[in-house]
Design a protein around this motif. Structure first.
Motif, PDB file in Angstrom:
ATOM      1  N   ILE A   1       0.833  -1.207   0.000  1.00 45.70           N
ATOM      2  CA  ILE A   1       0.000   0.000   0.000  1.00 45.70           C
ATOM      3  C   ILE A   1       0.867   1.257   0.000  1.00 45.70           C
ATOM      4  CG2 ILE A   1      -1.685   1.317   1.336  1.00 45.70           C
ATOM      5  CD1 ILE A   1      -2.737  -1.455   2.354  1.00 45.70           C
ATOM      6  N   SER A   2       1.927   1.265   0.805  1.00 49.45           N
ATOM      7  CA  SER A   2       2.821   2.425   0.876  1.00 49.45           C
ATOM      8  C   SER A   2       3.520   2.660  -0.451  1.00 49.45           C
ATOM      9  CB  SER A   2       3.872   2.226   1.978  1.00 49.45           C
ATOM     10  OG  SER A   2       3.254   2.125   3.236  1.00 49.45           O
ATOM     11  N   ALA A   3       3.983   1.574  -1.074  1.00 48.29           N
ATOM     12  CA  ALA A   3       4.671   1.708  -2.356  1.00 48.29           C
ATOM     13  C   ALA A   3       3.720   2.207  -3.432  1.00 48.29           C
ATOM     14  CB  ALA A   3       5.269   0.366  -2.771  1.00 48.29           C
ATOM     15  N   TYR A   4       2.484   1.724  -3.388  1.00 53.52           N
ATOM     16  CA  TYR A   4       1.506   2.163  -4.391  1.00 53.52           C
ATOM     17  C   TYR A   4       1.188   3.646  -4.225  1.00 53.52           C
ATOM     18  CZ  TYR A   4      -2.676   2.322  -7.289  1.00 53.52           C
ATOM     19  OH  TYR A   4      -3.597   2.660  -8.255  1.00 53.52           O
ATOM     20  N   LYS A   5       1.059   4.089  -2.984  1.00 52.21           N
ATOM     21  CA  LYS A   5       0.776   5.500  -2.740  1.00 52.21           C
ATOM     22  C   LYS A   5       1.947   6.386  -3.150  1.00 52.21           C
ATOM     23  CE  LYS A   5      -2.586   5.024   1.025  1.00 52.21           C
ATOM     24  NZ  LYS A   5      -2.861   5.252   2.467  1.00 52.21           N
ATOM     25  N   SER A   6       3.161   5.864  -3.019  1.00 56.01           N
ATOM     26  CA  SER A   6       4.347   6.658  -3.355  1.00 56.01           C
ATOM     27  C   SER A   6       4.481   6.905  -4.852  1.00 56.01           C
ATOM     28  CB  SER A   6       5.609   5.957  -2.846  1.00 56.01           C
ATOM     29  OG  SER A   6       5.910   4.825  -3.645  1.00 56.01           O
ATOM     30  N   LEU A   7       3.741   6.116  -5.640  1.00 62.03           N
ATOM     31  CA  LEU A   7       3.780   6.347  -7.091  1.00 62.03           C
ATOM     32  C   LEU A   7       3.262   7.742  -7.419  1.00 62.03           C
ATOM     33  CD1 LEU A   7       2.501   2.902  -8.428  1.00 62.03           C
ATOM     34  CD2 LEU A   7       4.827   3.790  -8.570  1.00 62.03           C
ATOM     35  N   GLY A   8       2.361   8.251  -6.560  1.00 62.78           N
ATOM     36  CA  GLY A   8       1.870   9.614  -6.725  1.00 62.78           C
ATOM     37  C   GLY A   8       1.017   9.784  -7.955  1.00 62.78           C
ATOM     38  N   LYS A   9       0.861  11.016  -8.333  1.00 63.38           N
ATOM     39  CA  LYS A   9       0.022  11.346  -9.476  1.00 63.38           C
ATOM     40  C   LYS A   9       0.797  11.174 -10.770  1.00 63.38           C
ATOM     41  CE  LYS A   9      -2.592  14.560  -6.675  1.00 63.38           C
ATOM     42  NZ  LYS A   9      -2.791  15.961  -6.302  1.00 63.38           N
ATOM     43  N   THR A  10       0.091  10.876 -11.835  1.00 62.16           N
ATOM     44  CA  THR A  10       0.721  10.703 -13.133  1.00 62.16           C
ATOM     45  C   THR A  10       1.151  12.062 -13.678  1.00 62.16           C
ATOM     46  OG1 THR A  10      -1.339  10.944 -14.373  1.00 62.16           O
ATOM     47  CG2 THR A  10      -0.759   8.721 -13.596  1.00 62.16           C
ATOM     48  N   ALA A  11       2.023  12.025 -14.678  1.00 62.45           N
ATOM     49  CA  ALA A  11       2.482  13.272 -15.297  1.00 62.45           C
ATOM     50  C   ALA A  11       1.306  14.042 -15.880  1.00 62.45           C
ATOM     51  CB  ALA A  11       3.514  12.960 -16.375  1.00 62.45           C
ATOM     52  N   GLY A  12       0.369  13.328 -16.475  1.00 57.29           N
ATOM     53  CA  GLY A  12      -0.802  13.980 -17.059  1.00 57.29           C
ATOM     54  C   GLY A  12      -1.643  14.695 -16.016  1.00 57.29           C
ATOM     55  N   GLU A  13      -1.819  14.059 -14.865  1.00 61.62           N
ATOM     56  CA  GLU A  13      -2.587  14.677 -13.785  1.00 61.62           C
ATOM     57  C   GLU A  13      -1.879  15.916 -13.249  1.00 61.62           C
ATOM     58  OE1 GLU A  13      -4.891  10.804 -11.872  1.00 61.62           O
ATOM     59  OE2 GLU A  13      -2.862  11.302 -11.229  1.00 61.62           O
ATOM     60  N   GLN A  14      -0.559  15.849 -13.164  1.00 63.10           N
ATOM     61  CA  GLN A  14       0.196  17.005 -12.701  1.00 63.10           C
ATOM     62  C   GLN A  14       0.073  18.178 -13.677  1.00 63.10           C
ATOM     63  OE1 GLN A  14       4.242  15.966 -11.608  1.00 63.10           O
ATOM     64  NE2 GLN A  14       3.576  13.987 -10.794  1.00 63.10           N
ATOM     65  N   ILE A  15       0.121  17.899 -14.972  1.00 61.63           N
ATOM     66  CA  ILE A  15      -0.032  18.950 -15.985  1.00 61.63           C
ATOM     67  C   ILE A  15      -1.410  19.581 -15.889  1.00 61.63           C
ATOM     68  CG2 ILE A  15      -0.194  19.380 -18.467  1.00 61.63           C
ATOM     69  CD1 ILE A  15       2.000  17.240 -18.821  1.00 61.63           C
ATOM     70  N   ASP A  16      -2.440  18.731 -15.749  1.00 62.38           N
ATOM     71  CA  ASP A  16      -3.812  19.244 -15.640  1.00 62.38           C
ATOM     72  C   ASP A  16      -3.953  20.157 -14.428  1.00 62.38           C
ATOM     73  OD1 ASP A  16      -4.551  17.884 -17.882  1.00 62.38           O
ATOM     74  OD2 ASP A  16      -5.405  16.166 -16.820  1.00 62.38           O
ATOM     75  N   GLU A  17      -3.352  19.756 -13.297  1.00 58.82           N
ATOM     76  CA  GLU A  17      -3.435  20.575 -12.095  1.00 58.82           C
ATOM     77  C   GLU A  17      -2.715  21.909 -12.278  1.00 58.82           C
ATOM     78  OE1 GLU A  17      -2.181  18.607  -8.599  1.00 58.82           O
ATOM     79  OE2 GLU A  17      -3.999  17.382  -8.432  1.00 58.82           O
ATOM     80  N   THR A  18      -1.578  21.890 -12.970  1.00 59.24           N
ATOM     81  CA  THR A  18      -0.825  23.122 -13.221  1.00 59.24           C
ATOM     82  C   THR A  18      -1.633  24.087 -14.085  1.00 59.24           C
ATOM     83  OG1 THR A  18       1.258  21.896 -13.096  1.00 59.24           O
ATOM     84  CG2 THR A  18       1.317  24.054 -14.153  1.00 59.24           C
ATOM     85  N   VAL A  19      -2.233  23.536 -15.156  1.00 56.09           N
ATOM     86  CA  VAL A  19      -3.055  24.354 -16.047  1.00 56.09           C
ATOM     87  C   VAL A  19      -4.238  24.942 -15.294  1.00 56.09           C
ATOM     88  CG1 VAL A  19      -4.554  24.317 -18.076  1.00 56.09           C
ATOM     89  CG2 VAL A  19      -2.368  23.114 -18.123  1.00 56.09           C
ATOM     90  N   GLU A  20      -4.867  24.122 -14.464  1.00 57.69           N
ATOM     91  CA  GLU A  20      -6.031  24.577 -13.699  1.00 57.69           C
ATOM     92  C   GLU A  20      -5.650  25.670 -12.723  1.00 57.69           C
ATOM     93  OE1 GLU A  20      -9.993  24.718 -13.072  1.00 57.69           O
ATOM     94  OE2 GLU A  20      -8.963  23.349 -14.474  1.00 57.69           O
ATOM     95  N   SER A  21      -4.518  25.549 -12.054  1.00 59.67           N
ATOM     96  CA  SER A  21      -4.086  26.580 -11.097  1.00 59.67           C
ATOM     97  C   SER A  21      -3.760  27.882 -11.798  1.00 59.67           C
ATOM     98  CB  SER A  21      -2.868  26.075 -10.306  1.00 59.67           C
ATOM     99  OG  SER A  21      -1.759  25.888 -11.171  1.00 59.67           O
ATOM    100  N   ARG A  22      -3.203  27.796 -13.007  1.00 61.92           N
ATOM    101  CA  ARG A  22      -2.917  29.011 -13.758  1.00 61.92           C
ATOM    102  C   ARG A  22      -4.204  29.728 -14.160  1.00 61.92           C
ATOM    103  NH1 ARG A  22       1.880  26.762 -17.805  1.00 61.92           N
ATOM    104  NH2 ARG A  22       3.552  26.715 -16.235  1.00 61.92           N
ATOM    105  N   ARG A  23      -5.191  28.924 -14.542  1.00 63.48           N
ATOM    106  CA  ARG A  23      -6.485  29.524 -14.911  1.00 63.48           C
ATOM    107  C   ARG A  23      -7.105  30.238 -13.713  1.00 63.48           C
ATOM    108  NH1 ARG A  23      -9.081  24.439 -18.291  1.00 63.48           N
ATOM    109  NH2 ARG A  23      -7.869  24.735 -20.229  1.00 63.48           N
ATOM    110  N   ASP A  24      -7.017  29.575 -12.545  1.00 69.96           N
ATOM    111  CA  ASP A  24      -7.572  30.179 -11.331  1.00 69.96           C
ATOM    112  C   ASP A  24      -6.841  31.481 -11.009  1.00 69.96           C
ATOM    113  OD1 ASP A  24      -9.324  28.109 -11.137  1.00 69.96           O
ATOM    114  OD2 ASP A  24      -8.135  26.977  -9.677  1.00 69.96           O
ATOM    115  N   GLY A  25      -5.519  31.523 -11.239  1.00 75.29           N
ATOM    116  CA  GLY A  25      -4.744  32.728 -10.963  1.00 75.29           C
ATOM    117  C   GLY A  25      -5.147  33.881 -11.863  1.00 75.29           C
TER     118      GLY A  25
END
Length: 331
Positions: free
Chosen positions: A304-328
Motif C-alpha cells: 500500500i505504501s509503495a503504491y501511494k508513493s507512485l503519486g500522481k501521473t504526469a498527465g494529472e500534474q499537468i492538468d493541475e498546473t493548467v487549472e491553477s494558472r487559470r484560477d490565478g
C-alpha cells in the motif's frame, strides 16, 4: 595432413573422449542417461507436488479424474476406399496442401497462437487497475502456517482495493485467491498448460489459461504493482529473479518484491550477500530491492505504501498546473 575443416571435428571428438569430473548439483556424474532420468523425475515430482496440494485441500486432483472428454475414441475414416476426384485450381487455392495438422505445428502458426494468448490476456485483464501477484508452493495444505499467512495477506490486500493474481493452482495460490474472495476483492488465476492437468483452485473468479510461460509472466508483471513471494520451488524462484532483473534494468520501478518467510529465504539471502555481492556480480543496492517479512500486515502495508508513493501521473500534474494558472488569471 588434416584438412582445416576437419580440425574442429577432431577437437570435438577429443573433448568428447576426455574424462570429466563434472557432477550434477545432486552429486551424480553427468551423462545423457542421468539427464533424461533427472528430467523425468523432475516432471513426476512436479505432478506429485501439485496433486498433493489438491489432496490436502480435500479435492481429487484434476490429473487423477476421468472425464467423458478423455474416454471418447476418435472416429477414423478410411479414405483409401474412395476414388480420387479431379481437383480444380480453385480447390487447390482454398485447400491447405498436405495434412491440415502440419501447419498448426509450424512457427508461423505458433506466432499467431502467441498473439492470441496476449490478446486474450490483455482483453480479460484490461479492467484490472491495481493488483498484487502472490507466488508460492502448490504442495502445502490448509494446515500449513504459510497457507494461513497467504490467505490473510490476500484478504488484507483485497480489503484495501487490490486484486489478487496467482498461478491458479493449489497451495499458496489457493490460499491467496481464497483470501481475495473473503476480502471482497477480485480473484484472478493465470493457469499454465503442463504435461498433466493441473486444474484451477475453486476460489478463482477470473481464469486465463496460457500455453506459454513468457506470455503468462508478462501478465503477472503488467497487471501487478507488487510481488509477494512465499516459500516455493523453481517456478517461484523464476518469478522472483524475473522481477528483480526488470527492476535492476529499469524496465519497472517502485515495484515491491516481498519475500515472506525469513527462515525459508535466509540461506538464499546469505549466499547472495556472501558470494554474489562480495564478488561484485550485484551491487549493495540490489539487495535492498527485496523486503523480508513474516507478517501479513507488514506485507500489505509495504504494498500500500509503495503504491501511494507512485503519486500522481504526469498527465494529472499537468492538468493541475493548467487549472491553477487559470484560477490565478481569474483572480
Amino acid at each position: 595432413m588434416k584438412k582445416r575443416k576437419d580440425i574442429p571435428k577432431a577437437n570435438a571428438a577429443k573433448i568428447a573422449r576426455r574424462p570429466t569430473r563434472a557432477r550434477t548439483a545432486g552429486g551424480k556424474k553427468l551423462n545423457p542417461e542421468v539427464m533424461a532420468s533427472a528430467e523425468q523425475q523432475a516432471l513426476e515430482g512436479l505432478k506429485k507436488r501439485t496433486e498433493e496440494g489438491h489432496l490436502k485441500a480435500g479435492r481429487t486432483p484434476p490429473s487423477q479424474q476421468i472425464t467423458g472428454r478423455r474416454l471418447g475414441d476418435r472416429r477414423l475414416v478410411d479414405d483409401s476406399i474412395r476414388d480420387v476426384a479431379t481437383v480444380t485450381e480453385d480447390e487447390k487455392l482454398l485447400q491447405q496442401p498436405g495434412p491440415r495438422i502440419d501447419f498448426t505445428r509450424t512457427d508461423p502458426w505458433r506466432v499467431m497462437r502467441i498473439m492470441g494468448e496476449f490478446i486474450e490476456g490483455f482483453d480479460t485483464l484490461a479492467s484490472v487497475e491495481k493488483a498484487v501477484t502472490i507466488f508460492g508452493s502448490a504442495r502445502i495444505g490448509p494446515d500449513d502456517a504459510h497457507y494461513d499467512a497467504a490467505l490473510e495477506t490476500g484478504r488484507l490486500l483485497a480489503e484495501a482495493g487490490f486484486a489478487i493474481i496467482t498461478g491458479a493452482g493449489p497451495g499458496i495460490m489457493e490460499a491467496a485467491n481464497k483470501g481475495a474472495r473473503i476480502g471482497g476483492g477480485r480473484s484472478i488465476g493465470c493457469n499454465i498448460e503442463l504435461p498433466f492437468e493441473q486444474g484451477a483452485n475453486p476460489y478463482v473468479d477470473t481464469l486465463v489459461n496460457f500455453r506459454y510461460f513468457f506470455v503468462r509472466k508478462t501478465m503477472f508483471i503488467k497487471y501487478s504493482v507488487a510481488f509477494i513471494i512465499f516459500p516455493g520451488g523453481f517456478g517461484t524462484l523464476d518469478e522472483l529473479f524475473e522481477a528483480l532483473t526488470l527492476i535492476q534494468t529499469g524496465k519497472i520501478y517502485r515495484f515491491p518484491v516481498i519475500l515472506f518467510g525469513r527462515y525459508y529465504w535466509a540461506g538464499l539471502l546469505r549466499w547472495l550477500q556472501a558470494r554474489v555481492l562480495s564478488e561484485g556480480k550485484i551491487s549493495e543496492g540490489d539487495l535492498d530491492l527485496m523486503l523480508v517479512t513474516d507478517d501479513p500486515m507488514e506485507a500489505a502495508q509495504a504494498v500500500i505504501s509503495a503504491y501511494k508513493s507512485l503519486g500522481k501521473t504526469a498527465g494529472e500534474q499537468i492538468d493541475e498546473t493548467v487549472e491553477s494558472r487559470r484560477d490565478g488569471k481569474k483572480q
